[in-house]
Write an enzyme that holds these catalytic residues in place. Structure first.
Site, short mmCIF file in Angstrom:
data_model
loop_
_atom_site.label_atom_id
_atom_site.label_comp_id
_atom_site.label_asym_id
_atom_site.label_seq_id
_atom_site.Cartn_x
_atom_site.Cartn_y
_atom_site.Cartn_z
N ASP A 53 6.10 3.69 -9.17
CA ASP A 53 6.27 2.64 -7.90
C ASP A 53 7.39 3.09 -7.19
O ASP A 53 7.73 3.91 -6.73
CB ASP A 53 6.10 1.35 -8.52
CG ASP A 53 5.21 0.49 -7.58
OD1 ASP A 53 5.74 0.00 -6.75
OD2 ASP A 53 4.06 0.24 -8.19
N HIS A 63 8.23 -3.84 -4.80
CA HIS A 63 6.78 -3.73 -5.21
C HIS A 63 7.14 -3.24 -6.70
O HIS A 63 6.66 -3.88 -7.71
CB HIS A 63 5.97 -2.73 -4.69
CG HIS A 63 4.67 -2.91 -5.18
ND1 HIS A 63 4.18 -1.98 -6.20
CD2 HIS A 63 3.72 -3.79 -4.99
CE1 HIS A 63 2.80 -2.49 -6.14
NE2 HIS A 63 2.52 -3.26 -5.40
N SER A 103 -2.19 -6.23 -7.85
CA SER A 103 -0.88 -5.52 -8.53
C SER A 103 -0.48 -6.57 -9.58
O SER A 103 -0.25 -6.23 -10.75
CB SER A 103 0.09 -5.34 -7.30
OG SER A 103 -0.14 -4.00 -6.74
#
Length: 565
Positions: free
Chosen positions: A105, A173, A496
């Site tokens: 990520d 994130h 997510s």
């Protein structure tokens, strides 16, 4: 590959071509001034001077040769999945002991206290930062830098930790994903990681090269990553788990709205192959494209001969990519009408064709690629890349030839790759799961609101373009407490966080199965079946369905069904 050649991986002066070579290295020798990097038996990356990539590259090498670009998916869950209830039984107080969590990520804020053990050492086994170029290639990939747990622990003891381990997460994130899965409990902030005793292996992905963003008409500021870097990240995570002989739950919260939207794309195939390995689980986000109006589904009736597709383009749209995928064995062709009424005559299908279309009354340029037999799927692809698209209503008349049902799909890019003011006037919310979520074997996760048990309306919907059942399971994804980059906490919503939650539950199952030696041959397929068996289903609905998959994730029911069985 020499160290000097390895610099091409980072250099914006060199383009990355993804070649499906099937172990035949001889076919890779045809490229001029090229550096070859083998990913596995099936795929290799060929680095060539960027000027060798032209508008004809797809026509010459195929659609899959240009690495696809995936963006990040996102913008009290423990009780909703009955994790707390299960932990009331001492034999099932599963907190991830002995299990690895794989993250690929935006990186991780390794200095956050939620990623430290009771003795103040790090829960992170290693970080492979693809963005930091050094001469230390411990990951055997000739790019990035690997930081070990020993180095991370030394950094945590230093007044300036980033002088020792300079890897950061500027976006947050990856930190959010890792925290939801394996962060330490912070009751005063109502935050609880699903498996706080698990350890982490993290890959910070290298941002996509500018030439590739330009090729796919993606804004310069968009956060996105190349398929080849994701492939190397998966290889790295797997090799670390094998070296340590420990099970791993991998969370993939990335994707794209382009591609065939089925299991046959190259990266989907790789994800499924790795998900079949024993001791591994892979969970993938369904995406947040369900009500974005960026998918169109069309049928061409024999008595009409064509279907008219209307799309509105907003002001200040710099460019975008539009894809039409036609179901075999039908043949499809298009004509185009611009907002000013200028018509591009019907473009008939050929095996491979590339056209550059310019307009008299608009500045718009459209580069059209016809792939009559696209190499990954065998289906027809019409790829349209818009530059300076004129605002207003565009019309595409889609013609079909053939005796069978003539069905086609069209997709616009995902959120952050295009503005919200560009969309189809008659959209179809189904078949909107983002590309990677259509992989056959991995667990595809959608999101729901655990407060009122309603589906998250933006979540991507199934099924796949080939009719496979997706998504697989629904997990909490609305107003989930998550770590922030200021070491505080915030609420996040989307598929997510839901996928992170499901990846944590998969780690609980891996601990029970592998670490506690109850089912030592488990893999993603087995874990998915257990989740489906234990899923909670709302009355009045049939399952599986396009929104909920097989139902709501319930970890207590998973183990209760084993006890009752």
């Amino acid at each position: 590959m020499t160290l000097e050649e390895g610099k091409r991986i980072f250099s914006n002066e060199y383009a990355d071509l993804l070649i499906h070579y099937y172990g035949n290295t001889a076919m890779l020798e045809n490229f001029k001034d090229a550096t070859i990097q083998i990913i596995d038996y099936f795929f290799a990356v060929v680095y060539v001077p960027v000027e060798q990539v032209t508008n004809k590259t797809i026509m010459e090498l195929g659609y899959s040769s240009m690495p696809s670009l995936s963006g990040i998916v996102s913008s009290s869950s423990m009780d909703a999945s009955n994790i707390t209830k299960l932990r009331n039984f001492p034999a099932f107080n599963l907190r991830g002991e002995g299990v690895l969590i794989g993250i690929l990520d935006t990186g991780i804020d390794y200095t956050n206290p939620i990623f430290r053990k009771a003795d103040n050492t790090s829960k992170i086994i290693s970080i492979w930062d693809q963005t930091i170029y050094t001469d230390d290639f411990k990951s055997n990939t000739y790019y990035g830098t690997e930081y070990t747990q020993e180095q991370i622990n030394a950094a945590l003891q230093n007044e300036n930790p980033f002088s020792i381990v300079p890897s950061t997460d500027e976006i947050g994130h990856g930190t959010m994903i890792a925290g939801i899965i394996a962060g330490n409990d912070v009751p005063e902030s109502n935050f609880y990681g699903v498996v706080p005793d698990a350890e982490l292996v993290v890959v910070k992905l290298k941002p996509a090269k500018p030439y590739l963003k330009e090729f796919w008409r993606i804004p310069e500021t968009a956060v996105c990553y190349q398929a080849n870097d994701i492939m190397f990240a998966l290889e790295y995570l797997e090799q670390v788990a094998i070296r340590l002989n420990r099970p791993m739950s991998i969370c993939v919260a990335l994707g794209s709205s382009l591609g065939p939207h089925d299991e046959r794309a190259d990266l989907n195939d790789i994800l499924s192959k790795r998900a079949e390995n024993m001791n591994f689980s892979i969970a993938i986000a369904a995406g947040n494209e369900g009500n974005a109006k960026r998918h169109y589904s069309g049928n061409i009736l024999s008595n009409v001969g064509f279907d008219s597709v209307e799309m509105t383009v907003g002001e200040n749209e710099s460019g975008f990519t539009l894809e039409l995928w036609g179901d075999s064995p039908g043949l499809f062709s298009i004509d185009i009408i611009s907002p000013s009424g200028e018509t591009v005559p019907r473009i008939f299908p050929t095996l491979r064709e590339n056209k550059v279309i310019n307009f008299l009354f608009e500045e718009t340029e459209i580069i059209v690629d016809y792939q009559l037999v696209e190499s990954q799927t065998g289906d027809e692809l019409i790829l349209m890349r818009f530059k300076k698209p004129a605002p207003g209503i565009w019309i595409f008349n889609v013609y079909g030839m053939g005796t069978s049902k003539l069905h086609f799909n069209m997709w616009l890019p995902m959120e952050s790759f295009i503005t919200n003011n560009t969309y189809f006037l008659q959209p179809d919310p189904d078949t909107t799961i983002i590309s990677l979520g259509n992989s056959t074997v991995p667990i595809t996760v959608t999101a729901y609101n655990s407060v009122d048990e309603s589906i998250y309306q933006k979540a991507g919907r199934g099924y796949t373009r080939t009719g496979r059942f997706k998504p697989d399971i629904a997990a909490p994804g609305v107003s989930v407490i998550s770590p922030a980059l200021n070491h505080g906490f915030t609420e996040v919503t989307g598929t997510s966080p839901a996928t992170a939650h499901a990846a944590g539950v998969a780690a609980m199952i891996l601990e029970w199965a592998i670490v506690e030696r109850n089912l030592t041959t488990i893999n993603t397929i087995d874990i998915k079946i257990l989740m489906i068996r234990g899923a909670r289903r709302l009355p009045g609905s049939s399952y599986p369905n396009k929104q909920w998959g097989y139902g709501i994730l319930d970890v207590y029911n998973i183990f209760d069904s084993l006890r009752r069985g």
